[in-house]
Design a protein around this motif. Structure first.
Motif, mmCIF file in Angstrom:
data_model
loop_
_atom_site.group_PDB
_atom_site.id
_atom_site.type_symbol
_atom_site.label_atom_id
_atom_site.label_comp_id
_atom_site.label_asym_id
_atom_site.label_seq_id
_atom_site.Cartn_x
_atom_site.Cartn_y
_atom_site.Cartn_z
ATOM 1 N N SER A 125 71.799 -10.638 118.810
ATOM 2 C CA SER A 125 71.950 -9.379 118.082
ATOM 3 C C SER A 125 72.062 -9.569 116.571
ATOM 4 O O SER A 125 72.082 -8.584 115.822
ATOM 5 N N ALA A 126 72.104 -10.797 116.096
ATOM 6 C CA ALA A 126 72.299 -11.040 114.662
ATOM 7 C C ALA A 126 71.128 -10.556 113.820
ATOM 8 O O ALA A 126 71.303 -10.155 112.664
ATOM 9 N N VAL A 127 69.935 -10.608 114.398
ATOM 10 C CA VAL A 127 68.711 -10.239 113.677
ATOM 11 C C VAL A 127 67.889 -9.299 114.549
ATOM 12 O O VAL A 127 67.686 -9.584 115.729
ATOM 13 N N PRO A 128 67.428 -8.161 114.028
ATOM 14 C CA PRO A 128 66.591 -7.266 114.834
ATOM 15 C C PRO A 128 65.373 -7.997 115.391
ATOM 16 O O PRO A 128 64.776 -8.853 114.710
ATOM 17 N N VAL A 129 65.020 -7.659 116.626
ATOM 18 C CA VAL A 129 63.881 -8.297 117.288
ATOM 19 C C VAL A 129 62.628 -8.145 116.435
ATOM 20 O O VAL A 129 62.332 -7.067 115.922
ATOM 21 N N GLY A 130 61.930 -9.257 116.253
ATOM 22 C CA GLY A 130 60.684 -9.243 115.488
ATOM 23 C C GLY A 130 60.820 -9.633 114.034
ATOM 24 O O GLY A 130 59.828 -9.959 113.388
#
Length: 313
Positions: A125-130
């Motif tokens: 969850s640290a970085v949005p997917v993509g």
């Protein structure tokens, strides 16, 4: 001592792993039961029956791999094996460091399972997917890869995440920057520059929210000095101090997995045999490419337990 135990990281998981250990050793089965109870779900069913795409999810794969490694450890111990008496050091690749620490008594199996579930969810969850990416760079000197990352960053995060040895480096960071760096590595003469099918840019500065989550999580668990020193991913130094270990686990989330240096360190310290404890043979393959003078063996199935006990004495 001339023996070290190593513990695999993400990517070694496979549906069915550890089932034969659980069927052969009640002590191994109890590990899976402890993990199931700690997480409040039947992770063991997922490990043994799949589906594979669900097992592959970071939040599942991390505690699952730890469970298999600790099941192998309990199988050895049920036959009279003592880590403290037979092994000089332990180390693990990324999440495998938690497996190594649980094996050495730094945290309980239940706490290791909960920590890895938190770690997996936090990293995802640290970085949005993509928005993040990783790429494997094969056959290019580390200095050239680091130069490519610096040139490609253009204000974004792009860094070496894993130094796996054998000419394999993994870079991680913002997707566009990693793609630029991979192209530059190809131009600089890399044999391959391959974008990886991963769900997040692990071991990069973009993982700082996950590092913060692990600092809080580790502060809340009982920590004991390990019975043998653990060689840290981020420092490549052994320690038995619980607070230092916890601090290095936090650093590890955003820091480089220095596996090549770890195996080289083992060789310099006189380690002659590395046992890979748990699923797969990834670390054994890397060790062969890094230092052919170090023998490797695996403990992931009942037959492996018998062979290891015969050679460990």
């Amino acid at each position: 001592m001339a023996i070290a135990f190593t513990f695999p990281g993400q990517g070694s998981q496979a549906v069915g792993m550890g089932k034969d250990l659980a069927e052969s050793y009640p002590e191994a089965r109890r590990v899976f039961e402890e993990v199931d109870e700690a997480l409040g779900e039947k992770l063991s069913k997922l490990i043994w029956e799949g589906p594979e795409e669900t097992l592959m999810l970071t939040a599942n794969a991390q505690p699952a791999l730890m469970a298999v490694s600790l099941a192998a450890m309990r199988a050895l111990e049920s036959r009279g094996f003592s880590l403290k008496d037979k092994v000089g050091y332990v180390a693990g690749h990324s999440l495998g460091e938690y497996s190594a620490l649980a094996a050495a008594g730094f945290v309980s199996i239940a706490d290791a399972a909960r920590l890895l579930r938190i770690r997996g969810n936090a990293m995802q969850s640290a970085v949005p997917v993509g928005e993040g990416a990783m790429a494997a760079i094969i056959g290019l000197e580390q200095a050239d890869v680091e130069t490519a990352c610096a040139e490609a960053a253009q204000g974004a995060v792009c860094q070496v995440a894993n130094d796996n040895g054998g000419g394999q480096l993994v870079i991680s960071g913002a997707r566009a920057a990693v793609e630029r760096a991979a192209a530059l590595c190809s131009e600089k003469g890399a044999k391959r520059a391959l974008m990886l099918q991963v769900s997040a840019p692990f071991h990069s500065a973009l993982m700082q929210p996950a590092a913060d989550a692990m600092r809080e999580a580790l502060a809340g668990v009982a920590k004991n000095p390990p019975v043998v020193p653990v060689v840290s991913n981020v420092s490549v130094t052994p320690t038995s101090d619980p607070e230092t270990i916890a601090a290095r686990l936090v650093e590890q989330v955003t820091g480089r997995v220095r596996w090549r240096e770890t195996v080289e360190w083992f060789g310099a310290e006189g380690v002659t045999t590395l046992y890979e404890i748990g699923a797969g043979k990834v670390l054994s393959g890397l060790a062969r490419r890094i230092n052919r003078d170090i023998a490797v063996a695996n403990v992931g199935a009942p037959a492996d337990v018998d062979a290891a006990l015969a050679s460990l004495g």
